[in-house]
Scaffold this active site. Sequence first.
Site, PDB file in Angstrom:
ATOM      1  N   GLU B  47      -1.823  -5.798  -3.750  1.00 50.13           N
ATOM      2  CA  GLU B  47      -1.697  -5.911  -2.248  1.00 50.13           C
ATOM      3  C   GLU B  47      -3.001  -6.880  -1.854  1.00 50.13           C
ATOM      4  O   GLU B  47      -3.147  -6.708  -0.580  1.00 50.13           O
ATOM      5  CB  GLU B  47      -2.029  -4.491  -1.527  1.00 50.13           C
ATOM      6  CG  GLU B  47      -3.355  -3.791  -2.142  1.00 50.13           C
ATOM      7  CD  GLU B  47      -3.284  -2.675  -3.275  1.00 50.13           C
ATOM      8  OE1 GLU B  47      -2.486  -3.056  -4.182  1.00 50.13           O
ATOM      9  OE2 GLU B  47      -4.034  -1.758  -3.426  1.00 50.13           O
ATOM     10  N   ASN B  48      -3.732  -7.299  -2.430  1.00 52.77           N
ATOM     11  CA  ASN B  48      -4.667  -8.221  -1.800  1.00 52.77           C
ATOM     12  C   ASN B  48      -3.806  -9.551  -1.611  1.00 52.77           C
ATOM     13  O   ASN B  48      -4.464 -10.536  -1.405  1.00 52.77           O
ATOM     14  CB  ASN B  48      -5.888  -8.704  -2.962  1.00 52.77           C
ATOM     15  CG  ASN B  48      -5.670  -9.233  -4.203  1.00 52.77           C
ATOM     16  OD1 ASN B  48      -4.581  -8.511  -4.905  1.00 52.77           O
ATOM     17  ND2 ASN B  48      -6.315 -10.010  -4.736  1.00 52.77           N
TER      18      ASN B  48
END
Lengths: 230, 218
Positions: B47-48
Amino acid sequence: MNKVFKDASSAIFDIESGATLMLGGFGLNGIPENLISALVQKGASQLTCISNNAGVDDFGIGLMLKTKQVKKMISSYVGENKEFERQLLNGELEVDLIPQGTLATRIAMAGLGIPAFYTPAGYGTEVAEGKEIREFNGKMYLMEHALHADFSLVKAWKGDTLGNLVFRKSTRNFSVAMAKAGNITIAEVEELVPAGEIDPDDIHVPGIYVHRIFQGKDYEKRIEKRTVQL
Amino acid sequence: MALDKYGIAKRIAKELQDGYYVNLGIGIPTLVSNYVPEGMTIMLQSENGMLGMGPYPKEADIDADLINAGKETVTILPGGAFFDSVESFGMIRAGKINLTVLGAMEVAQNGDIASWKIPGKMVKGMGGAMDLVASAKNIIVAMQHTNREGESKLLPQCNLPLTGVGCVTKIVTDLGVFEVKDNAFHLLERAPGVSIEEIQSKTAGKLFVPDFVPEMEA
């Protein structure tokens, strides 16, 4: 038009105590190292810092926590910093913990000129307390507001003299949205090139959002968890 | 015998299907990527800001500009893509992720999950967990069945602050596999050699046990 500054300390000349700052990066990945050092040197205090994380004890925003320059952190995850936890439990530091996607989108909305939006994240949890709740197509959503800052401090891989920015690998993270959300955006880059040298197709942040830019130096790019294949 | 963390990860890997876009949380969930069946293409989302996350790099290939959401150095596979956090959570919110696997401190029989905060003790923050559980359609929790004090983590209702409500669809613990539906934990499989009595005694929430509960395949 001149956006180019010679270094970090000249680029933050008007950041005073009490300012609200956005700082790009995810963990220590893609953080504005030069700008953080300059802020520590300058000593501006009572800062509100909006950043996904709070650095580690001796790097990143952790350096500003050590010097007690931060009044309030707005973040999604602060688990890598013992000094942070100590200041928080002692009541020396205010903190606003926000779901990561909500944080990213609140920042993005500021750059898009949209005052608020609805998201399902946090519905039914303490995050929803005091917020407007609304149902759309049978699902419950919270209203969240755009998040603004006096200054956005971001680090890109490459930039040009007109402020166009290009990022490398996973360093885009919060920095792209933050660059667009600051009243004044200051970008540090590993390589500053003349306008026209970056292919317009490759630009991640158009220069209109970037007010000041300088070429950083001595990048440490510290790795938080060095994991290798055995 | 109860499963170890690798056994839990291996069992969860059986839930994968070819073409799935998958978000794996930190801890046991990350291990699931080691057990992707041969010939199956799975795209891992971090999710980064990455799709197509690959294994840890060799020492010589470490790149400080390339980490996963656990802040570990990783690689990206051919066909992968980088993007920013806004887009990353956009694809999560819009339901593009087929499977989300995450850890938990407590799960309630109605599918509520608590995973981010112990009041007065732990103040790390929720990270992306609240966004993930609020939007994912298919959420598997990977966790130990009991906590360090030996108390059940499968509860009538959560005691800790919630991460999300009514969202967990399946749980894989060291003792078995459970579907969460109709306000109960439905025992689907038990770990090799683990008795139904043991599972019953360690499950505080409402447990539904069908007439026949198969042992997990080794």
